[in-house]
Design a protein around this motif. Structure first.
Motif, short mmCIF file in Angstrom:
data_model
loop_
_atom_site.label_atom_id
_atom_site.label_comp_id
_atom_site.label_asym_id
_atom_site.label_seq_id
_atom_site.Cartn_x
_atom_site.Cartn_y
_atom_site.Cartn_z
N GLY A 122 0.80 -1.22 0.00
CA GLY A 122 0.00 0.00 0.00
C GLY A 122 0.83 1.26 0.00
N LYS A 123 2.16 1.13 -0.21
CA LYS A 123 3.05 2.28 -0.09
C LYS A 123 3.58 2.79 -1.43
CE LYS A 123 4.54 1.05 4.59
NZ LYS A 123 5.70 0.72 5.48
N PRO A 139 5.64 7.18 -4.41
CA PRO A 139 5.36 6.77 -3.02
C PRO A 139 3.94 7.19 -2.65
CG PRO A 139 7.35 8.12 -3.20
CD PRO A 139 6.62 8.26 -4.48
N LEU A 140 3.33 6.43 -1.75
CA LEU A 140 1.99 6.76 -1.26
C LEU A 140 2.05 7.03 0.24
CD1 LEU A 140 -0.13 4.00 -3.08
CD2 LEU A 140 -0.03 6.45 -3.65
N ALA A 141 1.43 8.12 0.65
CA ALA A 141 1.34 8.44 2.07
C ALA A 141 0.27 7.58 2.74
CB ALA A 141 1.02 9.91 2.25
N ALA A 142 0.34 7.47 4.06
CA ALA A 142 -0.66 6.70 4.80
C ALA A 142 -2.05 7.28 4.62
CB ALA A 142 -0.29 6.67 6.28
N SER A 143 -2.14 8.56 4.28
CA SER A 143 -3.43 9.24 4.06
C SER A 143 -4.01 8.94 2.68
CB SER A 143 -3.23 10.75 4.19
OG SER A 143 -2.33 11.20 3.18
N GLY A 144 -3.26 8.22 1.83
CA GLY A 144 -3.70 7.95 0.47
C GLY A 144 -3.18 8.96 -0.53
N GLU A 145 -2.52 10.00 -0.06
CA GLU A 145 -1.97 11.02 -0.96
C GLU A 145 -0.87 10.43 -1.83
OE1 GLU A 145 0.32 15.36 -0.72
OE2 GLU A 145 -0.29 14.31 1.10
N SER A 199 10.87 -2.55 -2.66
CA SER A 199 10.02 -1.54 -2.02
C SER A 199 10.72 -0.79 -0.89
CB SER A 199 8.75 -2.22 -1.47
OG SER A 199 9.08 -3.20 -0.51
N THR A 200 11.93 -1.19 -0.53
CA THR A 200 12.66 -0.50 0.54
C THR A 200 13.49 0.67 0.01
OG1 THR A 200 14.64 -1.90 0.38
CG2 THR A 200 12.83 -2.68 1.79
N GLN A 201 13.57 0.79 -1.33
CA GLN A 201 14.41 1.81 -1.93
C GLN A 201 13.60 2.99 -2.45
OE1 GLN A 201 17.89 1.45 -1.89
NE2 GLN A 201 17.30 -0.31 -0.60
N THR A 202 14.22 4.15 -2.52
CA THR A 202 13.56 5.34 -3.06
C THR A 202 13.23 5.17 -4.54
OG1 THR A 202 14.75 6.72 -1.49
CG2 THR A 202 13.76 7.84 -3.37
N ALA A 203 14.14 4.52 -5.27
CA ALA A 203 13.91 4.19 -6.67
C ALA A 203 13.80 2.66 -6.75
CB ALA A 203 15.05 4.70 -7.54
N PRO A 204 12.58 2.11 -6.61
CA PRO A 204 12.43 0.66 -6.41
C PRO A 204 12.63 -0.21 -7.64
CG PRO A 204 10.29 1.74 -6.39
CD PRO A 204 11.31 2.83 -6.44
N LEU A 205 12.53 0.35 -8.86
CA LEU A 205 12.70 -0.46 -10.07
C LEU A 205 14.18 -0.76 -10.29
CD1 LEU A 205 10.25 1.17 -12.65
CD2 LEU A 205 9.87 -0.84 -11.21
N LYS A 206 14.49 -2.05 -10.36
CA LYS A 206 15.88 -2.48 -10.55
C LYS A 206 15.97 -3.34 -11.81
CE LYS A 206 16.89 -0.69 -6.53
NZ LYS A 206 17.67 0.56 -6.44
#
Length: 373
Positions: A122-123, A139-145, A199-206
């Motif tokens: 969900g992130k 990235p997704l905030a906990a608020s859905g933003e 998903s732990t990285q700022t740029a997740p596509l590897k």
């Protein structure tokens, strides 16, 4: 005994309040922000009846929708097919109050966003742009933003059909079941692109060693899905009128079958569109638009291969997307040209479909998603 009666009434009341409900979310090409663009209906899982819950205006061409894993948020491709525009937007959904509320938008990185997917955490949100052939990661905030994109990949390949494939065209963005890989069917380049997703990285596509699978030239890979057992994957090819079947393991796709979605009487001009598998993993469904306007139905063998067992007319024109409800009882299809949403009953034993008689008229309806709460 009398003292237990009030307690029983309270329990019954609470059961009514919190009983599971199923909602159907519809996106459309509204071409006008002052008219409704996203619609939400409640599905009666006994009859297939759709009852309107809410809708949203002031959103332009929300052509494709997806939901967060918990169902609290709806994400949409917005400003689709809009010159010098293109965005992704988020909304919060309250199933008790039956409200859908706009949160925010971000630029999609292309003027024709066609598909959005949410990581199972969900992130993260991933968007595919058709015209510019690119993918954006947010990235997704906990608020859905939706926060600003942290990664954007673009492609310039082409293939043999110079009318349709003069450039790459990303048509969907699909996570593996473990959400550790991301697959991008590319209609314009006849490829299924693949990245590892960290998903732990700022740029997740590897990048991976084998960055794509080559599809049949001129086939036009469109939508993609995994078998519930995670061992097989299926890609519907818009221009080839076929489903390609792959054995899957840790980001690797190995072709094991390619089977037509169309009836033998159709020889060309295919417009296959969407593909999904029943939750029990026994049947695969694929839509054909254009001359056919039907759903091809396949039985899935233990080795992942498909056998055609029938066709069901969609009772409308140009079925763009469809979805199976979580109870597996109903299949709902969106017919863009006839502006109709049709509900079919599924036979869990045979996989075959039958009309329920339930139909909605929704202007330029283009997408359906279903969620149980």
């Amino acid at each position: 005994m009398k003292s237990l009666l009030p307690l029983a009434l309270v329990l019954l009341t609470n059961f009514h309040l919190f009983a599971q409900k199923t909602f159907v979310f519809l996106g459309s090409y509204n071409w006008d922000k002052t008219t409704e663009g996203i619609y939400v209906y409640q599905l009666d899982t006994k009859t297939g009846l759709l009852t309107k819950a809410t809708s949203v205006k002031d959103v332009y061409n929300p052509s494709f929708l997806t939901l967060s894993p918990d169902g609290k948020f709806v994400y949409a491709c917005t400003e689709s097919k809009t010159p010098n525009a293109g965005s992704v937007s988020s909304f919060s959904f309250n199933p008790q109050q039956q409200t859908l509320t706009y949160i925010n938008s971000q630029k999609s990185g292309g003027e024709n966003p066609v598909y959005v997917s949410v990581h199972r955490s969900g992130k993260w949100l991933v968007n595919g742009n058709y015209t510019e052939a690119s993918v954006s990661v947010y990235p997704l905030a906990a608020s859905g933003e939706i926060l600003p994109a942290t990664q954007h990949m673009a492609y310039t390949d082409s293939s043999i059909n110079k009318e349709r494939q003069d450039r790459a065209h990303i048509h969907s963005t699909v996570f593996s079941l473990n959400a550790d890989y991301l697959f991008l069917p590319d209609l314009g380049a006849d490829k299924i692109r693949c990245y590892q997703f960290d998903s732990t990285q700022t740029a997740p596509l590897k990048a991976i060693e084998k960055p794509f699978v080559q599809a049949v030239l001129g086939s036009g890979p469109r939508h993609f899905t995994f078998h519930p057992n995670g061992k097989f994957a299926y890609c519907i090819e818009e221009m080839g009128g076929a489903v390609s079947v792959y054995k899957y393991d840790k980001g690797r796709l190995d072709s094991i079958q390619r089977i037509d979605t169309h009836n033998d009487k159709y020889k060309e001009g295919f417009e296959s569109s969407d593909v999904h598998i029943s939750p029990d993993g026994r049947f695969l469904y694929a839509t054909n638009r254009g001359k056919e306007n039907n759903i091809a139905i396949f039985a899935i063998a233990k080795n992942g291969k498909l056998k055609n067992i029938g066709y069901q007319p969609t009772l409308g024109e140009h079925p763009r997307t469809f979805a199976i409800d979580p109870s597996s009882q109903f299949l709902i299809v969106t017919n863009v040209v006839s502006e109709s949403v049709t509900v079919f009953k599924r036979n869990g034993l045979t996989g075959l479909l039958s009309p329920t008689g339930q139909e909605l008229k929704v202007k330029n309806v283009s997408c359906v998603q279903i969620k149980q709460y």
